[in-house]
Enzyme design. Structure first.
Site, mmCIF file in Angstrom:
data_model
loop_
_atom_site.group_PDB
_atom_site.id
_atom_site.type_symbol
_atom_site.label_atom_id
_atom_site.label_comp_id
_atom_site.label_asym_id
_atom_site.label_seq_id
_atom_site.Cartn_x
_atom_site.Cartn_y
_atom_site.Cartn_z
ATOM 1 N N ARG A 71 28.921 29.690 -133.385
ATOM 2 C CA ARG A 71 28.444 28.964 -134.177
ATOM 3 C C ARG A 71 28.384 29.926 -135.622
ATOM 4 O O ARG A 71 28.941 29.155 -136.709
ATOM 5 C CB ARG A 71 26.997 28.548 -134.094
ATOM 6 C CG ARG A 71 26.925 27.286 -133.147
ATOM 7 C CD ARG A 71 25.909 27.266 -132.254
ATOM 8 N NE ARG A 71 24.668 27.060 -133.036
ATOM 9 C CZ ARG A 71 23.434 27.363 -132.569
ATOM 10 N NH1 ARG A 71 23.154 27.603 -131.339
ATOM 11 N NH2 ARG A 71 22.343 26.901 -133.367
ATOM 12 N N LYS A 104 15.315 26.152 -140.225
ATOM 13 C CA LYS A 104 15.283 24.715 -140.937
ATOM 14 C C LYS A 104 14.367 23.696 -140.258
ATOM 15 O O LYS A 104 13.786 23.295 -140.993
ATOM 16 C CB LYS A 104 16.883 24.359 -141.039
ATOM 17 C CG LYS A 104 17.661 25.119 -141.743
ATOM 18 C CD LYS A 104 19.176 24.397 -141.874
ATOM 19 C CE LYS A 104 19.850 24.126 -140.442
ATOM 20 N NZ LYS A 104 20.086 25.491 -139.714
ATOM 21 N N ARG A 163 14.831 31.481 -129.009
ATOM 22 C CA ARG A 163 14.397 30.405 -129.113
ATOM 23 C C ARG A 163 14.054 29.276 -127.936
ATOM 24 O O ARG A 163 14.826 29.443 -127.115
ATOM 25 C CB ARG A 163 15.154 29.616 -130.257
ATOM 26 C CG ARG A 163 14.764 28.188 -130.278
ATOM 27 C CD ARG A 163 15.377 27.395 -131.350
ATOM 28 N NE ARG A 163 16.672 27.238 -131.251
ATOM 29 C CZ ARG A 163 17.531 26.742 -132.411
ATOM 30 N NH1 ARG A 163 16.996 26.315 -133.259
ATOM 31 N NH2 ARG A 163 18.827 26.818 -131.844
ATOM 32 N N ARG A 165 26.722 19.527 -144.302
ATOM 33 C CA ARG A 165 27.303 20.706 -143.634
ATOM 34 C C ARG A 165 28.517 21.283 -144.043
ATOM 35 O O ARG A 165 29.206 22.419 -143.951
ATOM 36 C CB ARG A 165 27.153 20.742 -142.126
ATOM 37 C CG ARG A 165 26.020 21.702 -141.762
ATOM 38 C CD ARG A 165 26.098 21.678 -140.266
ATOM 39 N NE ARG A 165 25.494 22.519 -139.349
ATOM 40 C CZ ARG A 165 24.401 22.392 -138.673
ATOM 41 N NH1 ARG A 165 23.575 21.262 -139.058
ATOM 42 N NH2 ARG A 165 24.201 23.267 -137.704
ATOM 43 N N ARG A 204 18.096 25.519 -125.349
ATOM 44 C CA ARG A 204 19.246 24.621 -125.896
ATOM 45 C C ARG A 204 20.532 25.084 -125.342
ATOM 46 O O ARG A 204 20.429 26.153 -125.303
ATOM 47 C CB ARG A 204 19.330 24.556 -127.519
ATOM 48 C CG ARG A 204 18.666 23.369 -127.953
ATOM 49 C CD ARG A 204 18.547 23.410 -129.535
ATOM 50 N NE ARG A 204 19.974 23.688 -130.286
ATOM 51 C CZ ARG A 204 19.788 23.464 -131.700
ATOM 52 N NH1 ARG A 204 18.904 23.365 -132.424
ATOM 53 N NH2 ARG A 204 21.046 24.033 -132.055
HETATM 54 P P1 AP5 Z 1 14.816 27.060 -136.117
HETATM 55 O O1 AP5 Z 1 13.804 26.330 -136.955
HETATM 56 O O2 AP5 Z 1 15.099 26.370 -134.799
HETATM 57 O O3 AP5 Z 1 16.429 27.220 -136.565
HETATM 58 P P2 AP5 Z 1 17.416 26.090 -137.461
HETATM 59 O O4 AP5 Z 1 17.812 26.698 -138.636
HETATM 60 O O5 AP5 Z 1 16.671 24.687 -137.340
HETATM 61 O O6 AP5 Z 1 18.318 26.563 -136.288
HETATM 62 P P3 AP5 Z 1 19.518 25.496 -135.529
HETATM 63 O O7 AP5 Z 1 20.076 26.286 -134.536
HETATM 64 O O8 AP5 Z 1 18.663 24.280 -135.108
HETATM 65 O O9 AP5 Z 1 20.363 25.180 -136.713
HETATM 66 P P4 AP5 Z 1 21.544 24.924 -136.263
HETATM 67 O O10 AP5 Z 1 22.243 24.482 -137.480
HETATM 68 O O11 AP5 Z 1 22.681 25.694 -135.610
HETATM 69 O O12 AP5 Z 1 21.583 23.525 -135.155
HETATM 70 P P5 AP5 Z 1 21.614 22.000 -135.280
HETATM 71 O O13 AP5 Z 1 20.551 21.318 -134.244
HETATM 72 O O14 AP5 Z 1 21.527 21.641 -136.653
HETATM 73 O O15 AP5 Z 1 14.442 28.579 -135.669
HETATM 74 C C1 AP5 Z 1 15.142 29.435 -134.901
HETATM 75 C C2 AP5 Z 1 14.378 30.381 -134.214
HETATM 76 O O16 AP5 Z 1 13.684 31.279 -135.108
HETATM 77 C C3 AP5 Z 1 13.096 29.688 -133.595
HETATM 78 O O17 AP5 Z 1 12.809 30.200 -132.254
HETATM 79 C C4 AP5 Z 1 12.016 29.983 -134.452
HETATM 80 O O18 AP5 Z 1 10.790 29.944 -133.894
HETATM 81 C C5 AP5 Z 1 12.318 31.200 -135.062
HETATM 82 N N1 AP5 Z 1 11.870 31.307 -136.469
HETATM 83 C C6 AP5 Z 1 11.971 30.363 -137.379
HETATM 84 N N2 AP5 Z 1 11.405 30.868 -138.629
HETATM 85 C C7 AP5 Z 1 11.178 32.147 -138.304
HETATM 86 C C8 AP5 Z 1 10.537 33.177 -139.284
HETATM 87 N N3 AP5 Z 1 10.398 32.935 -140.602
HETATM 88 N N4 AP5 Z 1 10.431 34.376 -138.792
HETATM 89 C C9 AP5 Z 1 10.827 34.632 -137.411
HETATM 90 N N5 AP5 Z 1 11.052 33.664 -136.683
HETATM 91 C C10 AP5 Z 1 11.314 32.405 -137.139
HETATM 92 O O19 AP5 Z 1 23.222 21.768 -134.999
HETATM 93 C C11 AP5 Z 1 23.407 21.876 -133.585
HETATM 94 C C12 AP5 Z 1 25.183 21.608 -133.636
HETATM 95 O O20 AP5 Z 1 25.002 20.174 -134.086
HETATM 96 C C13 AP5 Z 1 25.969 22.102 -134.652
HETATM 97 O O21 AP5 Z 1 26.493 23.457 -134.142
HETATM 98 C C14 AP5 Z 1 26.990 21.328 -134.875
HETATM 99 O O22 AP5 Z 1 28.127 21.213 -133.613
HETATM 100 C C15 AP5 Z 1 26.435 19.954 -134.680
HETATM 101 N N6 AP5 Z 1 26.110 19.369 -135.874
HETATM 102 C C16 AP5 Z 1 24.718 19.011 -136.406
HETATM 103 N N7 AP5 Z 1 24.754 18.583 -137.782
HETATM 104 C C17 AP5 Z 1 26.072 18.560 -138.177
HETATM 105 C C18 AP5 Z 1 26.819 18.241 -139.272
HETATM 106 N N8 AP5 Z 1 26.010 17.825 -140.290
HETATM 107 N N9 AP5 Z 1 27.948 18.118 -139.408
HETATM 108 C C19 AP5 Z 1 28.677 18.595 -138.451
HETATM 109 N N10 AP5 Z 1 28.121 18.924 -137.015
HETATM 110 C C20 AP5 Z 1 26.736 18.983 -136.994
#
Ligand code: AP5
Length: 221
Positions: A172, A14, A128, A89, A161
């Site tokens: 997660r 994402k 990552r 989410r 991270r």
């Molecule tokens: P990346 O683009 O970083 O993936 P992502 O989907 O953004 O993953 P996140 O870990 O950031 O999502 P998340 O939902 O767990 O974390 P968030 O920060 O939102 O890509 C991942 C890796 O793959 C990278 O190394 C990239 O280079 C590689 N890659 C990408 N595309 C690729 C491809 N096509 N092919 C190969 N490699 C590829 O949330 C963190 C925490 O915050 C949550 O756990 C929760 O505690 C809290 N939180 C956030 N939002 C909420 C909410 N709305 N409600 C409640 N809690 C929340």
């Protein structure tokens, strides 16, 4: 106003794709995870509350998350729209977003699901690295920086991270996939859902997302 929701499991890509859409659509990328991480760095009350949930791989409670997102959407740079990454989410967050937008005479234009099977998510998250300055995203094998350990875009050091440790990655994935399914069902019911195969190279996934939005992949003069 253009409002795009990016859906996907942790590690689906994402954040990687939101950066591409931000450049192409000219609207800000708003990631609730980034907002929480900034709040933790600044030791605000929201950050102090969010930290224990994030460290455990669980979702932060809806109330604090919804208030934070609505405040961010109210800032001037989001007047023309936004790309939402990581929100909504839960089904409660999705319903509250619909109400918030309806109150402003608006609605979601598209909910784009980046579909990646769980096996691939672990590999993506454990490899990552992000840049310390702006969170630009890399991967040790699949998306390397030109100079090891340094961000191509701003020269800052790459770091892992806190929640990309193996135990938190597993937590997660176990605790968040059911909620994701509820949000997917919500947007399927509203007709906004588009599903894109996320198991392809980054550039191909970008093209699939832009195609789903009816936008040309490359700007023409
Ligand atoms: P990346 O683009 O970083 O993936 P992502 O989907 O953004 O993953 P996140 O870990 O950031 O999502 P998340 O939902 O767990 O974390 P968030 O920060 O939102 O890509 C991942 C890796 O793959 C990278 O190394 C990239 O280079 C590689 N890659 C990408 N595309 C690729 C491809 N096509 N092919 C190969 N490699 C590829 O949330 C963190 C925490 O915050 C949550 O756990 C929760 O505690 C809290 N939180 C956030 N939002 C909420 C909410 N709305 N409600 C409640 N809690 C929340």
């Amino acid at each position: 106003m253009t409002l795009v929701v990016l859906l996907g499991a942790p590690g689906a890509g994402k954040g990687t794709q939101a950066a591409v859409l931000q450049d192409r659509l000219g609207i800000p990328h708003i990631a609730t995870g980034d907002l929480f991480r900034a709040a933790i760095r600044e030791a605000t009350p929201v950050g102090l509350e969010a930290r224990s949930y994030m460290d455990a791989g669980q979702l932060v409670p809806d109330g604090v998350t919804i208030r934070m997102l609505e405040e961010r959407l109210g800032r001037p740079d989001a007047a023309a729209g936004a790309i939402l990454d990581g929100f909504p989410r839960t089904a409660v967050q999705a319903a509250s977003l619909d109400s918030f937008l309806a109150g402003r005479g608006s609605r979601i234009d598209a909910a784009l699901l980046i579909d990646v099977p769980p096996d691939a998510l672990v590999e993506r998250l454990s490899g990552r690295w992000i840049c310390q300055f702006a969170g630009h995203v890399y991967h040790v094998d699949m998306n390397r920086s030109r100079v090891a350990g340094i961000c191509d875009l701003d020269g800052s050091p790459l770091v892992q991270r806190a929640d990309d440790q193996p135990e938190t990655i597993r937590a997660r994935l176990v605790s968040q996939l059911d909620d994701l399914q509820a949000v997917v069902d919500h947007y399927r019911a509203t007709g906004a859902l588009r599903t894109i195969n996320g198991l392809r190279p980054i550039r191909d996934v970008s093209a699939g997302l832009l195609e789903a939005l009816g936008v040309e992949p490359v700007r023409t003069a």
